[in-house]
Design a protein around this motif. Structure first.
Motif: not given
Length: 137
Positions: A82-83, A89-95, A125-128
């Motif tokens: 977050s800023t 943590i606001v987002r965890i992008a996974c590949q 649920p707020e964590v993308e």
């Protein structure tokens, strides 16, 4: 139930010990939060656990439902903090890169298993948590 322990070593560093195996992991505060970034930060470790859990859950499903192992699967997680306050943590992008074509899992068993892993199901649920699977042709 699994127990782990930790010791604060000073200088924003901790050492974690996995009870059953005795393995240790060191953590350090990230550079953007007063640390040196010399090891996984607690939030880095948290995000790395998501990738590891997804692939471990996929491997269990592959063994039980497809009758095979899936060595060579690779993953990457990208953490976004977050800023604003509170720091979180606001987002965890996974590949996830698969070493074999999707035709070997036509019913999508592995992708569904990854998306249902315990770590992902435990996130607020707020964590993308967008997940992209890469299958070779």
């Amino acid at each position: 139930m699994v127990k782990s322990t930790g010791t604060y070593l000073g200088g924003l560093n901790c050492q974690l010990t996995h009870g059953p195996s005795g393995q240790t992991i060191d953590t350090d505060a990230p550079k953007d939060n007063h640390g040196r970034g010399a090891a996984f930060s607690p939030t880095d470790l948290f995000c790395a656990a998501l990738g590891s859990c997804m692939v471990t859950t996929m491997a269990i499903a592959a063994k039980n439902r497809l009758g095979r192992d899936i060595p060579g699967v690779k993953w990457e997680v990208t953490k976004e903090m977050s800023t604003d306050a509170p720091r979180r943590i606001v987002r965890i992008a996974c590949q996830v890169w698969m070493p074999f074509p999707k035709a070997q899992d036509p019913e999508g068993i592995l992708e569904r298993a990854a998306l249902a892993c315990p770590v992902k199901k435990s996130l607020a649920p707020e964590v993308e948590t967008p997940v992209v699977f890469h299958w070779p042709e």
